[in-house]
Design an enzyme around this catalytic site. Structure first.
Site, PDB file in Angstrom:
ATOM      1  N   LYS A  98       0.802  -1.234   0.000  1.00 26.70           N
ATOM      2  CA  LYS A  98       0.000   0.000   0.000  1.00 26.70           C
ATOM      3  C   LYS A  98       0.833   1.281   0.000  1.00 26.70           C
ATOM      4  O   LYS A  98       0.408   2.291  -0.538  1.00 26.70           O
ATOM      5  CB  LYS A  98      -0.959   0.012   1.201  1.00 26.70           C
ATOM      6  CG  LYS A  98      -2.148  -0.922   1.036  1.00 26.70           C
ATOM      7  CD  LYS A  98      -3.115  -0.786   2.202  1.00 26.70           C
ATOM      8  CE  LYS A  98      -4.323  -1.673   2.000  1.00 26.70           C
ATOM      9  NZ  LYS A  98      -5.324  -1.521   3.069  1.00 26.70           N
TER      10      LYS A  98
ATOM     11  N   ASP B 207     -10.075   2.971   1.508  1.00 29.25           N
ATOM     12  CA  ASP B 207     -10.272   2.504   2.892  1.00 29.25           C
ATOM     13  C   ASP B 207     -10.895   3.618   3.733  1.00 29.25           C
ATOM     14  O   ASP B 207     -11.649   3.349   4.675  1.00 29.25           O
ATOM     15  CB  ASP B 207      -8.933   2.090   3.524  1.00 29.25           C
ATOM     16  CG  ASP B 207      -8.462   0.722   3.050  1.00 29.25           C
ATOM     17  OD1 ASP B 207      -9.301  -0.101   2.640  1.00 29.25           O
ATOM     18  OD2 ASP B 207      -7.238   0.473   3.087  1.00 29.25           O
TER      19      ASP B 207
ATOM     20  N   LEU C   2     -11.697  -3.238  12.946  1.00 30.94           N
ATOM     21  CA  LEU C   2     -11.522  -3.341  11.489  1.00 30.94           C
ATOM     22  C   LEU C   2     -11.501  -4.790  11.022  1.00 30.94           C
ATOM     23  O   LEU C   2     -11.662  -5.070   9.840  1.00 30.94           O
ATOM     24  CB  LEU C   2     -10.236  -2.626  11.051  1.00 30.94           C
ATOM     25  CG  LEU C   2     -10.105  -1.153  11.435  1.00 30.94           C
ATOM     26  CD1 LEU C   2      -8.964  -0.509  10.647  1.00 30.94           C
ATOM     27  CD2 LEU C   2     -11.394  -0.387  11.209  1.00 30.94           C
TER      28      LEU C   2
HETATM   29  P1  NAP Z   1      -0.343  -3.252   9.457  1.00 27.62           P
HETATM   30  O1  NAP Z   1       0.037  -2.145   8.553  1.00 27.62           O
HETATM   31  O2  NAP Z   1       0.480  -4.492   9.544  1.00 27.62           O
HETATM   32  O3  NAP Z   1      -0.467  -2.613  10.952  1.00 27.62           O
HETATM   33  C1  NAP Z   1      -0.818  -3.386  12.080  1.00 27.62           C
HETATM   34  C2  NAP Z   1      -0.608  -2.578  13.335  1.00 27.62           C
HETATM   35  O4  NAP Z   1      -0.959  -3.413  14.459  1.00 27.62           O
HETATM   36  C3  NAP Z   1       0.846  -2.150  13.556  1.00 27.62           C
HETATM   37  O5  NAP Z   1       0.870  -0.899  14.188  1.00 27.62           O
HETATM   38  C4  NAP Z   1       1.374  -3.220  14.507  1.00 27.62           C
HETATM   39  O6  NAP Z   1       2.403  -2.775  15.337  1.00 27.62           O
HETATM   40  C5  NAP Z   1       0.142  -3.469  15.360  1.00 27.62           C
HETATM   41  N1  NAP Z   1       0.189  -4.775  15.987  1.00 27.62           N
HETATM   42  C6  NAP Z   1       0.331  -5.977  15.392  1.00 27.62           C
HETATM   43  N2  NAP Z   1       0.312  -6.955  16.313  1.00 27.62           N
HETATM   44  C7  NAP Z   1       0.189  -6.348  17.516  1.00 27.62           C
HETATM   45  C8  NAP Z   1       0.145  -6.807  18.861  1.00 27.62           C
HETATM   46  N3  NAP Z   1       0.221  -8.102  19.151  1.00 27.62           N
HETATM   47  N4  NAP Z   1      -0.005  -5.918  19.837  1.00 27.62           N
HETATM   48  C9  NAP Z   1      -0.061  -4.594  19.556  1.00 27.62           C
HETATM   49  N5  NAP Z   1      -0.025  -4.087  18.310  1.00 27.62           N
HETATM   50  C10 NAP Z   1       0.111  -4.955  17.312  1.00 27.62           C
HETATM   51  O7  NAP Z   1      -1.814  -3.771   9.133  1.00 27.62           O
HETATM   52  P2  NAP Z   1      -3.053  -2.899   8.628  1.00 27.62           P
HETATM   53  O8  NAP Z   1      -3.147  -2.922   7.156  1.00 27.62           O
HETATM   54  O9  NAP Z   1      -2.990  -1.590   9.313  1.00 27.62           O
HETATM   55  O10 NAP Z   1      -4.278  -3.767   9.167  1.00 27.62           O
HETATM   56  C11 NAP Z   1      -4.618  -3.776  10.541  1.00 27.62           C
HETATM   57  C12 NAP Z   1      -5.921  -4.567  10.744  1.00 27.62           C
HETATM   58  O11 NAP Z   1      -6.985  -3.922  10.041  1.00 27.62           O
HETATM   59  C13 NAP Z   1      -5.859  -5.998  10.195  1.00 27.62           C
HETATM   60  O12 NAP Z   1      -6.559  -6.832  11.086  1.00 27.62           O
HETATM   61  C14 NAP Z   1      -6.585  -5.903   8.865  1.00 27.62           C
HETATM   62  O13 NAP Z   1      -7.191  -7.115   8.514  1.00 27.62           O
HETATM   63  C15 NAP Z   1      -7.642  -4.853   9.195  1.00 27.62           C
HETATM   64  N6  NAP Z   1      -8.105  -4.133   7.984  1.00 27.62           N
HETATM   65  C16 NAP Z   1      -9.428  -4.236   7.669  1.00 27.62           C
HETATM   66  C17 NAP Z   1      -9.911  -3.570   6.566  1.00 27.62           C
HETATM   67  C18 NAP Z   1     -11.373  -3.680   6.227  1.00 27.62           C
HETATM   68  O14 NAP Z   1     -11.753  -3.355   5.094  1.00 27.62           O
HETATM   69  N7  NAP Z   1     -12.224  -4.070   7.159  1.00 27.62           N
HETATM   70  C19 NAP Z   1      -9.052  -2.788   5.765  1.00 27.62           C
HETATM   71  C20 NAP Z   1      -7.702  -2.697   6.123  1.00 27.62           C
HETATM   72  C21 NAP Z   1      -7.240  -3.387   7.252  1.00 27.62           C
HETATM   73  P3  NAP Z   1       3.924  -2.661  14.794  1.00 27.62           P
HETATM   74  O15 NAP Z   1       3.908  -1.521  13.822  1.00 27.62           O
HETATM   75  O16 NAP Z   1       4.705  -2.397  16.016  1.00 27.62           O
HETATM   76  O17 NAP Z   1       4.221  -3.984  14.143  1.00 27.62           O
END
Ligand code: NAP
Length: 292
Positions: free
Chosen positions: A74, A110, A233
């Protein structure tokens, strides 16, 4: 609803990510394409990061009309684009591409997807504080949304101080969608929880393989005011433990399925130049998730 036969004229749409086999976008988009009677097909392409540039060029060459973009591309895709929308620039991430004469153009739907269920509740969120758990790509879309919704303030809770500092920098002027943004570590976030009108889980905690976990403890969730809305999300499982705990406390809960539908609907509308059938897309996902 039957799809048209694939012929020499069938147009190509798809999603690029790595890994990508878990994506629900083909389920949702192919049902919508069939309902509209459009001669197109939507396919998932596993593109390793090292192949992103060559893959985009190749997909353009074969006439792909549009692409969804997901993890880990992204942000990496941005330098490869001929055009980027103001909304995507403000977020710092792109999830939707289409072809122009000059090359690929990109935006971030998004933001539209995230806002849709909130705007269905209230047209203005002025005076609200949004607390976001996580500082990744989805968190960035929620911060931009907070500004567009009219929230007064966003608080981002994360574990990576460099990422938190980057968010504070990126959402300050000259970003046209700058917003008052506080950041906090997980250990000292309790004071912000008691001020939250909206608490958003933008971490993967609560989805498989961590479906048994909550991003915050039950004790912390008890700090939320009774007016607070919990928004996860994640869209599978339904509900997540976070949303179940919020509902047990009597709070309003929103899951990520509608965001998935609405971000896809905005993208499909652009690619096909006609309104996307959101009811069909939602039903396709509901049915698929019940069966799998
Ligand atoms: P991402 O860029 O990988 O970011 C994930 C975030 O969560 C990062 O800040 C990460 O911290 C943190 N994290 C991961 N594991 C953790 C833990 N055990 N404890 C605390 N923080 C933790 O992913 P993303 O694209 O933002 O997606 C995040 C979530 O949103 C996912 O579940 C995804 O499926 C969902 N999502 C849903 C939609 C929808 O259309 N509904 C769209 C987009 C995303 P670090 O940076 O320190 O690793």
């Amino acid at each position: 609803m039957t799809s048209l036969p694939i012929t020499g004229k069938t147009q190509l749409l798809g999603v690029i990510g790595y890994p990508i086999a878990h994506s629900l976008s083909p389920v949702m988009h192919n049902q919508a394409i069939a309902a509209l009677g459009v001669d197109a097909v939507y396919v998932a392409f596993p593109i390793a990061p090292a192949n992103l540039s060559v893959a985009l060029a190749g997909l353009a060459t074969v006439g792909t009309i549009g692409l969804s973009v997901t993890i880990p591309h992204k942000q990496a895709v941005i330098p490869l684009l001929a055009e980027i929308s103001d909304q995507a620039r403000a977020v710092g991430a792109v999830n939707t591409l289409w072809q122009t004469d000059r090359g690929w153009a990109g935006t971030n739907t998004d933001v539209d997807g995230f806002m849709a269920p909130l705007l269905a509740l209230r047209s203005s969120w002025q005076g609200s504080t949004m607390v976001v758990l996580g500082s990744g790509g989805a968190a960035r879309a929620t911060i931009t949304s907070a500004r567009l919704l009219g929230c007064d303030r966003v608080v981002v809770i994360g574990r990576d101080s460099a990422k938190l500092a980057a968010l504070q920098r990126d959402f300050s002027p000259p970003n046209p969608l700058a917003i008052a943004l506080e950041v906090s570590g997980w250990d000292d976030c309790d004071r912000w929880l008691s001020q939250a009108d909206l608490l958003v889980n933008a971490t993967p905690v609560g989805m498989p393989p961590r479906a048994d976990e909550l991003p915050l403890s039950i004790t912390q969730l008890a700090l939320l005011p009774a007016r607070a809305i919990a928004y996860d999300l994640i869209y599978t499982p339904r509900p997540t433990r976070f949303l179940q705990a919020a509902a047990d406390r009597g709070l309003q809960a929103i899951d990520g399925l509608e965001m998935l539908v609405q971000q896809g609907a905005v993208a499909l509308t652009r690619w096909l130049d006609r309104p996307a059938p959101t009811d069909i897309m939602r039903a396709a996902l509901d049915q698929f998730l019940q069966q799998h």
